[in-house]
Scaffold this active site. Structure first.
Site, PDB file in Angstrom:
ATOM      1  N   HIS A 182      27.227 -13.159 -31.395  1.00 48.57           N
ATOM      2  CA  HIS A 182      27.416 -12.240 -30.280  1.00 48.57           C
ATOM      3  C   HIS A 182      28.274 -12.951 -29.234  1.00 48.57           C
ATOM      4  CE1 HIS A 182      26.267  -9.941 -26.653  1.00 48.57           C
ATOM      5  NE2 HIS A 182      25.841  -8.984 -27.454  1.00 48.57           N
TER       6      HIS A 182
ATOM      7  N   LYS B  57      14.851  -5.903 -26.146  1.00 47.87           N
ATOM      8  CA  LYS B  57      14.936  -5.632 -27.578  1.00 47.87           C
ATOM      9  C   LYS B  57      13.571  -5.745 -28.255  1.00 47.87           C
ATOM     10  CE  LYS B  57      19.651  -7.488 -27.676  1.00 47.87           C
ATOM     11  NZ  LYS B  57      20.371  -6.206 -27.640  1.00 47.87           N
TER      12      LYS B  57
ATOM     13  N   CYS C 181      29.857  -6.292 -29.563  1.00 46.91           N
ATOM     14  CA  CYS C 181      30.016  -7.589 -28.883  1.00 46.91           C
ATOM     15  C   CYS C 181      30.181  -8.714 -29.899  1.00 46.91           C
ATOM     16  CB  CYS C 181      28.834  -7.871 -27.955  1.00 46.91           C
ATOM     17  SG  CYS C 181      28.714  -6.728 -26.571  1.00 46.91           S
TER      18      CYS C 181
END
Length: 415
Positions: free
Chosen positions: A132, A235, A373
């Site tokens: 990421h 998350k 990303c």
């Protein structure tokens, strides 16, 4: 019924679990919501929502700044979340956990407080192609300021890290190694213990991005053997703006503060300031108190179900979804590692990812389209974007079937 469905566990009461998540009962564009964007952010159970609501209704005050009852209650709840999280990831001590806004802040803390003071021209930081941006860009920024470089270890077409190449790249000029535990695009699970063991042999600290691992599997930072472990709360059933950095005590002791302000000090004088002990010297200002109260409730929720049951159910759903998607003509899967978490990225020949996602939304299906990303990973696969369906333990086989039906419908519209 697809033949794969008979292999799904029958003891996991997913309908009971779904009842704990209010948003899953929503309709979108007059269709029942199918939420397959869990790698982006998870939904929140009632217990988390009520914990946040109750904090504001009954206990709202700032932490560590008052001796009145509300202040004591808020501080106990906030620090209680630190204790729960420390146990959750098996930290040696609660003082090894810096509470942050999430993985991005955690990695930046390591970049500027640990790496930058130690880097010089000719040094290097090692990361991977599948990272990421949060595990790439901070290293580039501190490398530019110090004269160091950033190296990226390669992956193969299956989306697996070429571990032997990663280890070869752990050369003496590497002062910090970085790797994701689980890829947010591919679902690939990386062999952290092996990498950490080889890093220790070479005296190279290892940072692990655990954002996509903590929601799906038990994490034991002591057993993993890394030096830094970053995670994100939103998350893992928690409010946004929550997360943590776990780091070995000797690193936290040696690192200077990253942010300055209130609550991270012992005494402030104009002729010099002395700082609090870790982790508080890295926690300047008023934190997201209610968010961390919610994170504590999220940990309670995970523990009430158990990761053995969660992992088994999600792995069955991953296998089922993968098999169903293979039935779609012209579909290309990205990421077919032997060990994966329930993240599936794909494209359909002749269709743009954004067009597919937009039309799926009209069918009530929430998926992610774009580069996620992870520009270097898209460049590796020579595509501008993918469509990503990411599952959680509150998803069902029936949702997968409806998703595939919707995907076939929108594919027909675009062909």
């Amino acid at each position: 019924m697809n033949a794969q469905s008979k292999h799904l566990p029958t003891v996991f009461d997913v309908q009971r679990i779904r009842a704990d998540f209010p948003l899953l009962s929503r309709t979108v564009h007059d269709k029942p919501l199918i939420y397959f964007d869990n790698a982006n952010t998870s939904q929140k159970p009632v217990s988390v929502i009520e914990a946040v609501n109750n904090h504001y209704r009954e206990h709202n005050a700032n932490v560590s700044r008052a001796v009145h009852l509300l202040g004591e209650e808020a501080t106990a709840a906030y620090e209680g979340a630190r204790d729960k999280l420390a146990r959750f990831i098996n930290a040696t001590s609660r003082n090894e956990l810096v509470l942050t806004s999430g993985t991005t802040q955690s990695i930046n803390l390591v970049a500027y407080s640990y790496a930058l003071p130690r880097l010089k021209a000719g040094d290097a930081i090692l990361t991977t192609v599948m990272e990421h941006h949060s595990n790439i860009v901070p290293w580039q920024l501190v490398a530019q300021r110090s004269g160091a470089t950033v190296k990226a270890a390669p992956i193969d077409e299956r989306g697996e890290l070429i571990v032997e190449k990663y280890l070869e790249m752990l050369t003496p000029e590497v002062k910090l190694a970085c790797v994701t535990h689980v890829s947010n695009v591919l679902g690939t699970v990386n062999p952290i213990r092996e990498i950490a063991r080889e890093c220790r042999k070479r005296g190279i600290p290892l940072l692990v991005d655990g954002s996509q691992a903590v929601p799906h599997r038990p994490v034991d930072v002591q057993a993993l053997g890394c030096d830094f472990y970053a995670l994100t709360g939103h998350k893992m059933l928690s409010p946004t703006g929550t997360g943590a950095l776990w780091a070995r005590k000797e690193h936290l002791d040696a690192m200077p503060p990253f942010f300055g302000g209130g609550e991270m000090i012992r005494e402030v004088r104009f002729d010099g300031t002395t700082f609090a002990e870790p982790p508080h010297k890295f926690e300047a200002g008023t934190p997201n108190i209610a968010g961390f109260v919610g994170l504590g409730a999220a940990i309670d929720y995970y523990e009430s179900i158990g990761f053995e049951a969660i992992h088994a159910w999600e792995q069955q759903l991953l296998a089922y979804a993968t098999e169903r998607l293979r039935e779609i003509p012209g579909l290309r899967l990205f990421g077919e590692a032997k060990e994966k978490e329930p993240v599936i990225s794909f494209l359909i020949e002749g269709a743009q990812a954004t067009d597919l996602a937009t039309l799926l939304d009209l069918q009530g299906v929430a998926v992610r389209s774009g580069h996620h990303c992870a520009h270097p990973l898209m460049q590796f696969y020579k595509v501008p974007a993918t469509l990503r369906a990411s599952l959680a333990f509150y998803n069902t086989r029936e949702e997968i079937d409806a998703f595939v039906t919707a995907l076939l419908k929108v594919r027909k519209l675009l062909m």
